[in-house]
Design a protein around this motif. Structure first.
Motif, PDB file in Angstrom:
ATOM      1  N   LEU A  51       0.770  -1.176  -0.009  1.00 57.60           N
ATOM      2  CA  LEU A  51      -0.009   0.059   0.138  1.00 57.60           C
ATOM      3  C   LEU A  51       0.814   1.161  -0.052  1.00 57.60           C
ATOM      4  N   MET A  52       1.831   1.166   0.810  1.00 58.34           N
ATOM      5  CA  MET A  52       2.788   2.486   0.829  1.00 58.34           C
ATOM      6  C   MET A  52       3.821   2.748  -0.320  1.00 58.34           C
ATOM      7  N   GLN A  53       4.272   1.427  -0.622  1.00 61.10           N
ATOM      8  CA  GLN A  53       5.158   1.371  -1.902  1.00 61.10           C
ATOM      9  C   GLN A  53       4.587   1.877  -2.974  1.00 61.10           C
ATOM     10  N   ARG A  54       3.355   1.326  -3.439  1.00 59.86           N
ATOM     11  CA  ARG A  54       2.713   1.141  -4.795  1.00 59.86           C
ATOM     12  C   ARG A  54       1.524   2.291  -5.008  1.00 59.86           C
ATOM     13  N   GLU A  55       0.983   2.689  -3.861  1.00 60.08           N
ATOM     14  CA  GLU A  55      -0.155   3.483  -4.121  1.00 60.08           C
ATOM     15  C   GLU A  55      -0.247   4.929  -3.212  1.00 60.08           C
ATOM     16  N   VAL A  56       0.875   4.846  -2.273  1.00 58.70           N
ATOM     17  CA  VAL A  56       0.935   6.186  -1.529  1.00 58.70           C
ATOM     18  C   VAL A  56       2.274   6.939  -1.988  1.00 58.70           C
ATOM     19  N   ILE A  57       3.345   6.212  -1.841  1.00 55.58           N
ATOM     20  CA  ILE A  57       4.540   7.125  -2.315  1.00 55.58           C
ATOM     21  C   ILE A  57       4.601   7.679  -3.480  1.00 55.58           C
ATOM     22  N   PRO A  58       3.866   7.169  -4.428  1.00 60.13           N
ATOM     23  CA  PRO A  58       3.854   7.594  -5.704  1.00 60.13           C
ATOM     24  C   PRO A  58       3.410   9.262  -5.818  1.00 60.13           C
ATOM     25  N   ASN A  59       2.571   9.286  -4.802  1.00 58.50           N
ATOM     26  CA  ASN A  59       1.846  10.699  -4.965  1.00 58.50           C
ATOM     27  C   ASN A  59       2.463  11.625  -3.858  1.00 58.50           C
ATOM     28  N   LEU A  60       3.378  11.338  -3.440  1.00 59.73           N
ATOM     29  CA  LEU A  60       3.939  12.233  -2.275  1.00 59.73           C
ATOM     30  C   LEU A  60       5.121  13.260  -2.825  1.00 59.73           C
ATOM     31  N   GLU A  61       5.129  14.464  -2.142  1.00 63.61           N
ATOM     32  CA  GLU A  61       5.998  15.340  -2.560  1.00 63.61           C
ATOM     33  C   GLU A  61       7.243  15.047  -1.398  1.00 63.61           C
ATOM     34  N   VAL A  62       8.110  14.336  -1.781  1.00 64.44           N
ATOM     35  CA  VAL A  62       9.146  14.041  -0.624  1.00 64.44           C
ATOM     36  C   VAL A  62      10.466  15.154  -0.442  1.00 64.44           C
ATOM     37  N   PRO A  63      10.570  15.741   0.679  1.00 62.26           N
ATOM     38  CA  PRO A  63      11.740  16.821   0.795  1.00 62.26           C
ATOM     39  C   PRO A  63      12.873  16.112   0.482  1.00 62.26           C
ATOM     40  N   HIS A  64      13.497  17.080  -0.114  1.00 63.84           N
ATOM     41  CA  HIS A  64      15.139  16.685  -0.792  1.00 63.84           C
ATOM     42  C   HIS A  64      15.810  16.124   0.243  1.00 63.84           C
ATOM     43  N   GLY A  65      16.352  15.027   0.250  1.00 65.49           N
ATOM     44  CA  GLY A  65      17.414  14.420   1.110  1.00 65.49           C
ATOM     45  C   GLY A  65      16.593  13.231   2.114  1.00 65.49           C
ATOM     46  N   PHE A  66      15.052  13.413   1.953  1.00 66.53           N
ATOM     47  CA  PHE A  66      14.426  12.634   2.906  1.00 66.53           C
ATOM     48  C   PHE A  66      14.435  10.911   2.233  1.00 66.53           C
ATOM     49  N   ASP A  67      15.023  10.097   2.893  1.00 69.89           N
ATOM     50  CA  ASP A  67      14.938   8.764   2.412  1.00 69.89           C
ATOM     51  C   ASP A  67      13.551   8.095   2.823  1.00 69.89           C
ATOM     52  N   VAL A  68      12.352   8.232   1.949  1.00 70.77           N
ATOM     53  CA  VAL A  68      11.087   7.902   2.052  1.00 70.77           C
ATOM     54  C   VAL A  68      11.100   6.275   2.310  1.00 70.77           C
ATOM     55  N   ASN A  69      11.876   5.620   1.830  1.00 73.90           N
ATOM     56  CA  ASN A  69      11.834   4.195   1.734  1.00 73.90           C
ATOM     57  C   ASN A  69      12.586   3.621   2.879  1.00 73.90           C
ATOM     58  N   GLN A  70      13.418   4.164   3.590  1.00 72.90           N
ATOM     59  CA  GLN A  70      13.842   4.009   5.161  1.00 72.90           C
ATOM     60  C   GLN A  70      12.626   4.201   6.097  1.00 72.90           C
ATOM     61  N   TYR A  71      11.894   5.486   5.714  1.00 74.39           N
ATOM     62  CA  TYR A  71      10.891   5.976   6.733  1.00 74.39           C
ATOM     63  C   TYR A  71       9.904   4.676   6.486  1.00 74.39           C
ATOM     64  N   GLN A  72       9.330   4.076   5.642  1.00 74.58           N
ATOM     65  CA  GLN A  72       8.684   3.054   5.335  1.00 74.58           C
ATOM     66  C   GLN A  72       8.974   1.773   5.950  1.00 74.58           C
ATOM     67  N   GLN A  73      10.203   1.441   5.976  1.00 75.50           N
ATOM     68  CA  GLN A  73      10.698   0.306   6.721  1.00 75.50           C
ATOM     69  C   GLN A  73      10.705   0.596   8.405  1.00 75.50           C
ATOM     70  N   GLN A  74      10.917   1.869   8.733  1.00 78.48           N
ATOM     71  CA  GLN A  74      10.806   2.192  10.125  1.00 78.48           C
ATOM     72  C   GLN A  74       9.398   2.088  10.457  1.00 78.48           C
ATOM     73  N   LEU A  75       8.450   2.495   9.581  1.00 76.62           N
ATOM     74  CA  LEU A  75       6.923   2.327  10.064  1.00 76.62           C
ATOM     75  C   LEU A  75       6.591   0.838  10.470  1.00 76.62           C
ATOM     76  N   LEU A  76       6.994  -0.012   9.313  1.00 76.59           N
ATOM     77  CA  LEU A  76       6.548  -1.336   9.372  1.00 76.59           C
ATOM     78  C   LEU A  76       7.106  -1.995  10.686  1.00 76.59           C
ATOM     79  N   GLU A  77       8.636  -1.711  10.873  1.00 77.91           N
ATOM     80  CA  GLU A  77       9.185  -2.121  12.263  1.00 77.91           C
ATOM     81  C   GLU A  77       8.347  -1.785  13.291  1.00 77.91           C
ATOM     82  N   ARG A  78       7.930  -0.402  13.540  1.00 77.14           N
ATOM     83  CA  ARG A  78       7.177   0.016  14.427  1.00 77.14           C
ATOM     84  C   ARG A  78       5.875  -0.618  14.877  1.00 77.14           C
ATOM     85  N   PHE A  79       5.146  -0.803  13.478  1.00 78.40           N
ATOM     86  CA  PHE A  79       3.785  -1.396  13.625  1.00 78.40           C
ATOM     87  C   PHE A  79       3.936  -2.804  14.202  1.00 78.40           C
TER      88      PHE A  79
END
Length: 202
Positions: free
Chosen positions: A43-71
């Motif tokens: 859901l995050m990788q295929r249907e949410v991240i493609p629509n985000l404006e990610v700040p320069h230098g921010f690793d959104v894939n790392q953030y996704q993995q951190q969220l999965l581990e937290r959940f």
């Protein structure tokens, strides 16, 4: 803020509504189910991240993995029933921007639609019991009572309910068929069957 709403909060809603329907009491309980964890990641990788404006230098894939581990952390006793409260207020902020973006781009919407379908089933069943914890619970109860018992009937009522879905989004020809397919699987089978269908690429 957009990333939090559309990644963390949208994923929380996904886990909460599917978890409540399946009887998974906490976020960690739900994430211990491999098919649910796969769904949330995709859901995050295929249907949410493609629509985000990610700040320069921010690793959104790392953030996704951190969220999965937290959940998945069983020490965090986040209850699915509590997260499921007030869906009529939360889902427009958490789901609709990603859904609109995917519809504009022609991208996949199966997972976002499964989240929305799970809320529809959850809210309809809770409204019928008189246990729906939502500021618009009475309005939703009336809507479901008047809509009929078939998925296509109450789905049409929800698509015309503007507190949740903007008119332009509801009018998109791809939305209703996909939502109906997800509703029918959830109603006819169970959460596990719906997860299996989406994770196979349906």
């Amino acid at each position: 803020e957009a990333m939090k709403l559309q990644l963390l909060n949208a994923s929380h809603s996904c886990i909460a509504y599917l978890g409540c329907l399946a009887g998974w009491g906490t976020v960690a309980d739900a994430m211990a189910v491999p098919a649910l964890r796969q769904l949330v990641g995709e859901l995050m990788q295929r249907e949410v991240i493609p629509n985000l404006e990610v700040p320069h230098g921010f690793d959104v894939n790392q953030y996704q993995q951190q969220l999965l581990e937290r959940f998945a952390n069983p020490a965090l006793q986040h209850r699915t029933a509590q997260i499921a409260m007030d869906g009529s207020q939360k889902l427009p902020q958490r789901i609709m921007a990603s859904l609109a973006g995917q519809l504009r781009s022609g991208g996949s919407i199966q997972r976002l639609c499964l989240v929305l379908a799970a809320w529809i089933v959850f809210s309809r069943e809770a409204a019928a019991r008189g246990t729906l914890d939502d500021p618009l619970a009475a309005e939703l109860a009336r809507l479901y009572q008047q809509a009929g018992s078939q998925p296509q009937e109450y789905l049409r009522a929800i698509l015309e309910w503007r507190p949740l879905i903007p008119a332009a989004l509801a009018a998109n020809e791809r939305l209703e068929p996909m939502l109906l397919a997800q509703l029918e699987v959830l109603q006819a089978s169970n959460v596990e069957a719906a997860l299996s269908a989406v994770n196979r690429g349906y």
